[in-house]
Design an enzyme around this catalytic site. Structure first.
Site, PDB file in Angstrom:
ATOM      1  N   ASP A 237       0.805  -1.228   0.000  1.00  0.00           N
ATOM      2  CA  ASP A 237       0.000   0.000   0.000  1.00  0.00           C
ATOM      3  C   ASP A 237       0.836   1.275   0.000  1.00  0.00           C
ATOM      4  O   ASP A 237       0.529   2.248   0.696  1.00  0.00           O
ATOM      5  CB  ASP A 237      -0.978  -0.006   1.173  1.00  0.00           C
ATOM      6  CG  ASP A 237      -2.139  -0.972   0.930  1.00  0.00           C
ATOM      7  OD1 ASP A 237      -2.221  -1.523  -0.174  1.00  0.00           O
ATOM      8  OD2 ASP A 237      -2.963  -1.157   1.839  1.00  0.00           O
ATOM      9  N   ASP A 259       2.947  -6.460  -3.094  1.00  0.00           N
ATOM     10  CA  ASP A 259       1.719  -7.254  -3.170  1.00  0.00           C
ATOM     11  C   ASP A 259       0.668  -6.587  -4.041  1.00  0.00           C
ATOM     12  O   ASP A 259      -0.080  -7.260  -4.743  1.00  0.00           O
ATOM     13  CB  ASP A 259       1.178  -7.491  -1.759  1.00  0.00           C
ATOM     14  CG  ASP A 259       0.016  -8.470  -1.751  1.00  0.00           C
ATOM     15  OD1 ASP A 259       0.132  -9.527  -2.403  1.00  0.00           O
ATOM     16  OD2 ASP A 259      -0.995  -8.189  -1.104  1.00  0.00           O
TER      17      ASP A 259
END
Length: 539
Positions: A237, A259
């Site tokens: 993030d 990710d």
């Protein structure tokens, strides 16, 4: 002679505490007698009580905070509850509820978990990492909180994401909890609500950027690898501008991955492989239009292109022509001069399109993928047009949390007359439409990132090249049954996540050994060795 102070310390240590499960002998040996009720319980009895109590809370966020308290009290019991109730608990400790938990982090702060590194500690990160008592950390999940889910800049409140991700590393793929470390890099926040909030726990200053930011991240990466030479670092993030740059800077130097770029791509690629089993044809036959042009969109598009290039033996540049991006300014095309580097590789020759519906009518895609956090952007007109073009339109609404999904499962099936091949980023209930029961499943990163991490740390890989993500996506697709497909499920049931993770970890480890990416000799029985390495909660 026992030490009651030491016994009290043990009861406060979530990694050592067994609570009411301490035996009579242990209570005397550890000095905890008198600090616990008389009854000695089993882990199973404790777990039944915990689950029953959790279910008394009517709201998911209340259940989240109860489980968080349990996590901070007794990790073995916490993971027993999670592992035995994974489908029920995952939406609470992970998306979508974790998004709300992040927004409320500062106002509900009771106990710190993980490591908080601020820009004020620049030059001292090595000393901070030395304060961590674990000498064998295998996986770090790190965020700077700039782009938490579809919620934007959460600053230090984003700590809920690394904590939740690492809980899934343990629950899904058996990475021992004492070998995980969640980290937030606090460089400030540009969220005006948090800057004005007197209870905000992070630095109340605008984000640091430029050279000072890069030097801080570099210092962290070097210090982490020095402290734990084999550690896997998962970027989580980060904002688009930093995410792509950091991944490019470190992916060939260190065991790391992003990710949002690579994990999301891996599980989305599986969804395409599953859809191909229904529609027929090959991946190279698809034309994919993305609503969004950030980390997730370009990550998925690149992995699709890598898979096509690998399967068809064509140049990657040619394979990329199967994927189109649509951003806030319209269709990403070659004529545009306002494109960042990660978008330019998907800027094809095409006519401009100012609306997403116009882009569909012009390009006639076989699939649309929503990764722009625009709620209900896949409306009746969009899905209706996709259904007019395709007998079985592929509709992936991957934005999360649920409030940011491009459409619900019910919308996808209703607007396509039950013909859509649907996957989502957040969970949706079973849908009954025209006498048929559909079981939509998430294109959830938890299918792959824990297994990828388990494999990479098991083989002590030095880097994580694209081939590892292709191996994971292809193995996961093999685990989707015909019964799953018949019910509209493009993924297997999350209730089977442990054996799923084992199978994926074996496939990725096999790839690593085959390509010379692993350190040490391959075990004679690799599946058994990986299974034996996986943590299972127990006293």
């Amino acid at each position: 002679m026992t030490c009651s102070r030491c016994g009290q310390d043990i009861l406060r240590d979530p990694l050592q505490n067994r609570g009411s499960a301490f035996t009579e002998e242990q209570r005397d040996q550890l000095g905890v007698r008198g600090f616990l009720p008389a009854r000695v319980e089993t882990l199973e009895e404790q777990a039944r009580r915990a689950v029953a109590f959790m279910r008394t809370f009517p709201m998911p966020i209340q259940r989240y905070f109860y489980l968080d308290a349990l996590h901070n009290t007794n990790e073995t019991l916490f993971f027993k509850v999670v592992c035995d109730n994974i489908e029920e608990v995952m939406p609470i400790i992970y998306t979508p509820t974790v998004g709300e938990a992040c927004q409320k982090f500062s106002h509900n702060f009771l106990q710190a978990r993980g490591l908080f590194i601020s820009v004020k500690e620049k030059g001292q990160i090595g000393k901070i990492l030395d304060n961590v008592k674990q000498d064998d950390v295998e996986v770090i999940v790190v965020t700077d909180g700039q782009r938490i889910l579809g919620l934007g800049d959460q600053g230090v409140n984003g700590m809920g994401i690394p904590v939740g991700k690492l809980a899934l590393y343990t629950a899904c793929a058996g990475v021992a909890p004492e070998k995980t470390l969640p980290v937030v890099i606090d460089v400030g926040t540009n969220n005006p609500a948090y800057l004005a909030d007197p209870l905000y726990m992070g630095l109340r200053q605008e984000r640091v950027s430029g050279a000072a930011y890069d030097e801080l991240i570099d210092e962290f990466m070097v210090a982490a690898r020095k402290r734990w030479p084999n550690v896997l670092i998962q970027f989580e993030d980060f904002g688009n501008a930093n995410a792509f740059r950091l991944l490019a800077r470190w992916k060939d130097k260190s065991l790391c991955f992003n990710d949002d770029i690579q994990g999301t791509a891996c599980v989305a690629l599986t969804g395409f492989y599953s859809a191909m089993r229904v529609t027929g044809g090959k991946l190279a036959d698809q034309r994919v239009l993305f609503l969004g042009a950030g980390e997730a969109a370009t990550g998925i598009a690149n992995l699709i292109a890598e898979a096509i290039a690998d399967e068809e033996g064509m140049p990657i540049e040619e394979a990329r022509k199967r994927c189109y991006l649509f951003d806030s300014k319209g269709l990403v095309i070659a004529q545009r001069t306002d494109l960042s580097a990660h978008k330019r590789q998907f800027a094809h020759e095409a006519q401009p399109a100012e609306s997403f519906l116009q882009a569909i009518q012009q390009l006639r895609p076989t699939a649309i993928v929503g990764v722009a956090a625009q709620q209900n952007a896949f409306n009746s007109m969009v899905i209706g047009e996709m259904s007019a073009i395709n007998e079985r339109p592929i509709v992936f609404a991957l934005s999360n949390p649920t409030s940011k999904a491009e459409c619900t499962a019910e919308m996808a099936y209703q607007f396509s007359n039950g013909r859509a091949l649907f996957a989502s980023g957040s969970p949706f209930d079973v849908v009954n439409y025209n006498g048929k029961t559909f079981v939509p499943r998430q294109g959830n990163n938890s299918y792959v990132f824990p297994a990828l991490g388990r494999a990479a740390t098991f083989v002590k890989a030095k880097t994580m090249p694209t081939g590892m993500f292709l191996a994971a996506a292809r193995k996961l697709a093999e685990l989707v049954s015909e019964e799953d497909l018949e019910r509209g499920s493009l993924y297997p049931s999350l209730s089977d996540i442990r054996p799923i993770s084992e199978a994926i970890a074996v496939a990725v480890a096999e790839y690593a050994y085959e390509k010379g990416l692993a350190c040490g000799e391959k075990p004679q029985d690799l599946p058994a060795a990986i299974k034996a390495s996986m943590y299972t909660p127990g006293y």
